[in-house]
Design a protein around this motif. Structure first.
Motif, PDB file in Angstrom:
ATOM      1  N   VAL A   1       2.940 -13.891   1.680  1.00  0.00           N
ATOM      2  CA  VAL A   1       3.032 -12.684   2.495  1.00  0.00           C
ATOM      3  C   VAL A   1       1.632 -12.331   2.976  1.00  0.00           C
ATOM      4  CG1 VAL A   1       3.657 -10.248   2.513  1.00  0.00           C
ATOM      5  CG2 VAL A   1       4.978 -11.874   1.139  1.00  0.00           C
ATOM      6  N   PRO A   2       1.403 -12.176   4.269  1.00  0.00           N
ATOM      7  CA  PRO A   2       0.069 -11.838   4.762  1.00  0.00           C
ATOM      8  C   PRO A   2      -0.434 -10.554   4.107  1.00  0.00           C
ATOM      9  CG  PRO A   2       1.537 -12.407   6.573  1.00  0.00           C
ATOM     10  CD  PRO A   2       2.391 -12.292   5.350  1.00  0.00           C
ATOM     11  N   PRO A   3      -1.653 -10.562   3.533  1.00  0.00           N
ATOM     12  CA  PRO A   3      -2.179  -9.378   2.851  1.00  0.00           C
ATOM     13  C   PRO A   3      -2.179  -8.130   3.715  1.00  0.00           C
ATOM     14  CG  PRO A   3      -3.547 -11.288   2.407  1.00  0.00           C
ATOM     15  CD  PRO A   3      -2.561 -11.702   3.453  1.00  0.00           C
ATOM     16  N   VAL A   4      -2.397  -8.297   5.035  1.00  0.00           N
ATOM     17  CA  VAL A   4      -2.483  -7.130   5.909  1.00  0.00           C
ATOM     18  C   VAL A   4      -1.161  -6.362   5.956  1.00  0.00           C
ATOM     19  CG1 VAL A   4      -1.803  -8.305   8.044  1.00  0.00           C
ATOM     20  CG2 VAL A   4      -3.382  -6.357   8.144  1.00  0.00           C
ATOM     21  N   THR A   5      -0.040  -7.033   5.661  1.00  0.00           N
ATOM     22  CA  THR A   5       1.253  -6.343   5.660  1.00  0.00           C
ATOM     23  C   THR A   5       1.458  -5.551   4.373  1.00  0.00           C
ATOM     24  OG1 THR A   5       2.450  -8.211   4.677  1.00  0.00           O
ATOM     25  CG2 THR A   5       2.247  -8.174   7.073  1.00  0.00           C
ATOM     26  N   ILE A   6       0.713  -5.902   3.331  1.00  0.00           N
ATOM     27  CA  ILE A   6       0.824  -5.199   2.051  1.00  0.00           C
ATOM     28  C   ILE A   6      -0.156  -4.036   1.976  1.00  0.00           C
ATOM     29  CG2 ILE A   6       0.651  -5.480  -0.464  1.00  0.00           C
ATOM     30  CD1 ILE A   6       1.286  -8.429  -0.075  1.00  0.00           C
ATOM     31  N   LEU A   7      -1.280  -4.151   2.672  1.00  0.00           N
ATOM     32  CA  LEU A   7      -2.360  -3.174   2.587  1.00  0.00           C
ATOM     33  C   LEU A   7      -1.922  -1.729   2.800  1.00  0.00           C
ATOM     34  CD1 LEU A   7      -5.345  -2.712   2.118  1.00  0.00           C
ATOM     35  CD2 LEU A   7      -5.770  -3.254   4.526  1.00  0.00           C
ATOM     36  N   PRO A   8      -1.044  -1.416   3.770  1.00  0.00           N
ATOM     37  CA  PRO A   8      -0.648  -0.012   3.961  1.00  0.00           C
ATOM     38  C   PRO A   8      -0.032   0.625   2.716  1.00  0.00           C
ATOM     39  CG  PRO A   8       0.019  -1.328   5.845  1.00  0.00           C
ATOM     40  CD  PRO A   8      -0.453  -2.292   4.799  1.00  0.00           C
ATOM     41  N   HIS A   9       0.536  -0.196   1.834  1.00  0.00           N
ATOM     42  CA  HIS A   9       1.175   0.325   0.624  1.00  0.00           C
ATOM     43  C   HIS A   9       0.181   0.528  -0.516  1.00  0.00           C
ATOM     44  CE1 HIS A   9       5.117  -0.422   2.454  1.00  0.00           C
ATOM     45  NE2 HIS A   9       4.616  -1.582   2.862  1.00  0.00           N
ATOM     46  N   CYS A  10      -1.068   0.119  -0.321  1.00  0.00           N
ATOM     47  CA  CYS A  10      -2.091   0.274  -1.358  1.00  0.00           C
ATOM     48  C   CYS A  10      -2.715   1.666  -1.262  1.00  0.00           C
ATOM     49  CB  CYS A  10      -3.158  -0.806  -1.217  1.00  0.00           C
ATOM     50  SG  CYS A  10      -2.518  -2.479  -1.432  1.00  0.00           S
ATOM     51  N   SER A  11      -1.890   2.660  -1.479  1.00  0.00           N
ATOM     52  CA  SER A  11      -2.305   4.058  -1.390  1.00  0.00           C
ATOM     53  C   SER A  11      -1.706   4.819  -2.562  1.00  0.00           C
ATOM     54  CB  SER A  11      -1.839   4.668  -0.065  1.00  0.00           C
ATOM     55  OG  SER A  11      -2.055   6.062  -0.049  1.00  0.00           O
TER      56      SER A  11
ATOM     57  N   ARG B   1      -0.804   7.821  -2.612  1.00  0.00           N
ATOM     58  CA  ARG B   1       0.276   8.690  -2.144  1.00  0.00           C
ATOM     59  C   ARG B   1       0.612   8.340  -0.700  1.00  0.00           C
ATOM     60  NH1 ARG B   1      -2.153  13.274  -2.299  1.00  0.00           N
ATOM     61  NH2 ARG B   1      -2.372  13.593  -0.057  1.00  0.00           N
ATOM     62  N   GLY B   2       1.881   8.086  -0.428  1.00  0.00           N
ATOM     63  CA  GLY B   2       2.290   7.740   0.925  1.00  0.00           C
ATOM     64  C   GLY B   2       1.800   6.361   1.320  1.00  0.00           C
ATOM     65  N   GLN B   3       1.567   6.164   2.617  1.00  0.00           N
ATOM     66  CA  GLN B   3       1.057   4.893   3.110  1.00  0.00           C
ATOM     67  C   GLN B   3      -0.223   5.120   3.897  1.00  0.00           C
ATOM     68  OE1 GLN B   3       3.696   2.269   5.198  1.00  0.00           O
ATOM     69  NE2 GLN B   3       5.404   2.578   3.790  1.00  0.00           N
TER      70      GLN B   3
ATOM     71  N   GLN C   1      -7.380   9.868   3.443  1.00  0.00           N
ATOM     72  CA  GLN C   1      -6.943   8.473   3.412  1.00  0.00           C
ATOM     73  C   GLN C   1      -7.894   7.632   2.553  1.00  0.00           C
ATOM     74  OE1 GLN C   1      -4.471   6.365   5.920  1.00  0.00           O
ATOM     75  NE2 GLN C   1      -3.489   8.017   4.771  1.00  0.00           N
ATOM     76  N   ALA C   2      -9.186   7.882   2.697  1.00  0.00           N
ATOM     77  CA  ALA C   2     -10.174   7.168   1.892  1.00  0.00           C
ATOM     78  C   ALA C   2      -9.944   7.450   0.408  1.00  0.00           C
ATOM     79  CB  ALA C   2     -11.581   7.587   2.296  1.00  0.00           C
ATOM     80  N   LYS C   3      -9.673   8.714   0.093  1.00  0.00           N
ATOM     81  CA  LYS C   3      -9.423   9.115  -1.299  1.00  0.00           C
ATOM     82  C   LYS C   3      -8.188   8.423  -1.854  1.00  0.00           C
ATOM     83  CE  LYS C   3      -8.350  13.216  -4.085  1.00  0.00           C
ATOM     84  NZ  LYS C   3      -8.127  14.690  -4.038  1.00  0.00           N
ATOM     85  N   GLN C   4      -7.113   8.365  -1.061  1.00  0.00           N
ATOM     86  CA  GLN C   4      -5.869   7.743  -1.524  1.00  0.00           C
ATOM     87  C   GLN C   4      -6.045   6.238  -1.731  1.00  0.00           C
ATOM     88  OE1 GLN C   4      -3.536   9.668  -2.541  1.00  0.00           O
ATOM     89  NE2 GLN C   4      -4.612  11.437  -1.683  1.00  0.00           N
ATOM     90  N   ALA C   5      -6.830   5.606  -0.861  1.00  0.00           N
ATOM     91  CA  ALA C   5      -7.080   4.166  -0.988  1.00  0.00           C
ATOM     92  C   ALA C   5      -7.860   3.865  -2.262  1.00  0.00           C
ATOM     93  CB  ALA C   5      -7.837   3.658   0.233  1.00  0.00           C
TER      94      ALA C   5
ATOM     95  N   PHE D   1      -5.698   4.518  -5.549  1.00  0.00           N
ATOM     96  CA  PHE D   1      -4.685   3.488  -5.812  1.00  0.00           C
ATOM     97  C   PHE D   1      -5.228   2.438  -6.773  1.00  0.00           C
ATOM     98  CE2 PHE D   1      -3.011  -0.756  -4.923  1.00  0.00           C
ATOM     99  CZ  PHE D   1      -1.650  -0.552  -5.087  1.00  0.00           C
ATOM    100  N   TRP D   2      -6.476   2.009  -6.555  1.00  0.00           N
ATOM    101  CA  TRP D   2      -7.060   0.954  -7.386  1.00  0.00           C
ATOM    102  C   TRP D   2      -7.595   1.505  -8.700  1.00  0.00           C
ATOM    103  CZ3 TRP D   2      -5.910  -3.761  -5.902  1.00  0.00           C
ATOM    104  CH2 TRP D   2      -5.599  -3.976  -4.553  1.00  0.00           C
ATOM    105  N   LEU D   3      -7.922   2.792  -8.728  1.00  0.00           N
ATOM    106  CA  LEU D   3      -8.422   3.391  -9.963  1.00  0.00           C
ATOM    107  C   LEU D   3      -7.309   3.688 -10.958  1.00  0.00           C
ATOM    108  CD1 LEU D   3     -11.104   5.955  -8.718  1.00  0.00           C
ATOM    109  CD2 LEU D   3     -11.501   3.808  -9.935  1.00  0.00           C
ATOM    110  N   TYR D   4      -6.192   4.188 -10.431  1.00  0.00           N
ATOM    111  CA  TYR D   4      -5.128   4.660 -11.314  1.00  0.00           C
ATOM    112  C   TYR D   4      -3.817   3.913 -11.152  1.00  0.00           C
ATOM    113  CZ  TYR D   4      -8.473   8.466 -11.273  1.00  0.00           C
ATOM    114  OH  TYR D   4      -9.627   9.196 -11.337  1.00  0.00           O
TER     115      TYR D   4
END
Length: 212
Positions: A146-156, A158-160, A201-205, A208-211
């Motif tokens: 699966v192309p990573p760019v299609t998954i990236l929006p879900h790496c948040s 909260r929300g997308q 958006q920066a905070k949500q991104a 996602f990786w922290l928690y």
């Protein structure tokens, strides 16, 4: 086994005692001229080993020496079964993220594809190495990635992530490993906050990786 020279490197001097205190697997101290860590590949012919370099931001101050060590590492088994462990948090709080990107650039210039294993704590070294070894030896080919760019929006958290945020992050980082390292280091977080216009958006991104 690990190289005795680690005792003379300030950022890594505690590694020998940490490894020797582990009940299993048993570690041995030896003189290794071309790498810092070697672990046996069980079931291999002639007892092959997976070899690792241990690097940090301070090591990259002597870039020519680092390049020479990486080039020697690439000669083992045509660059197979090797890796670089990179310490993100040094004692003197050097910017690990900036040095991590510098190391990526060195590898790109050398045209040497090798995995970099981010390390937050020296005590996690043994676990990180054996987890990586299992992943490499038991990796199964993915038929339709699966192309990573299609998954990236879900790496948040909260929300997308919005389209623009996705584009900015995909331009900044070459893959999820780089993004994950950035989101968990102060330097990387500052870079994300600087280049992503929407601060929420920066905070949500980052969260996602922290928690997760």
């Amino acid at each position: 086994m690990f190289c005795s020279s680690l005792r003379k490197r300030p950022q890594w001097e505690s590694v020998p005692s940490n490894l020797l205190s582990i009940p299993a697997p048993k570690w041995q101290e030896k003189t290794l001229n071309t790498h810092d860590i070697a672990v046996p590949i069980h079931g291999s012919r002639e007892q092959e080993h997976m070899r690792f370099l241990l690097l940090s931001a301070s090591d990259l101050d002597a870039q020519e020496e680092v390049v020479e060590r990486i080039e020697r590492l690439s000669l083992f088994n045509e660059g197979q079964h090797v890796g670089i462990v990179f310490l993100l948090k040094e004692k003197d709080a050097k910017n690990g993220f900036t040095a991590y990107i510098q190391l990526q650039t060195i590898l790109l210039n050398l045209r040497f594809e090798v995995s970099i294993i981010p390390l937050n704590s020296l005590r996690a070294l043994s676990t990180a190495i054996f987890v990586y070894q299992r992943q490499i030896l038991h990796a199964k080919p993915i038929i339709s990635p699966v192309p990573p760019v299609t998954i990236l929006p879900h790496c948040s958290a909260r929300g997308q992530l919005q389209e623009h945020t996705k584009n900015v992050l995909s331009d900044m980082f070459h893959g999820f490993s780089e993004l994950a390292v950035a989101a968990t280091t102060a330097g990387g977080q500052n870079a994300i906050k600087e280049y992503v216009p929407d601060k929420d958006q920066a905070k949500q991104a980052i969260q996602f990786w922290l928690y997760g």
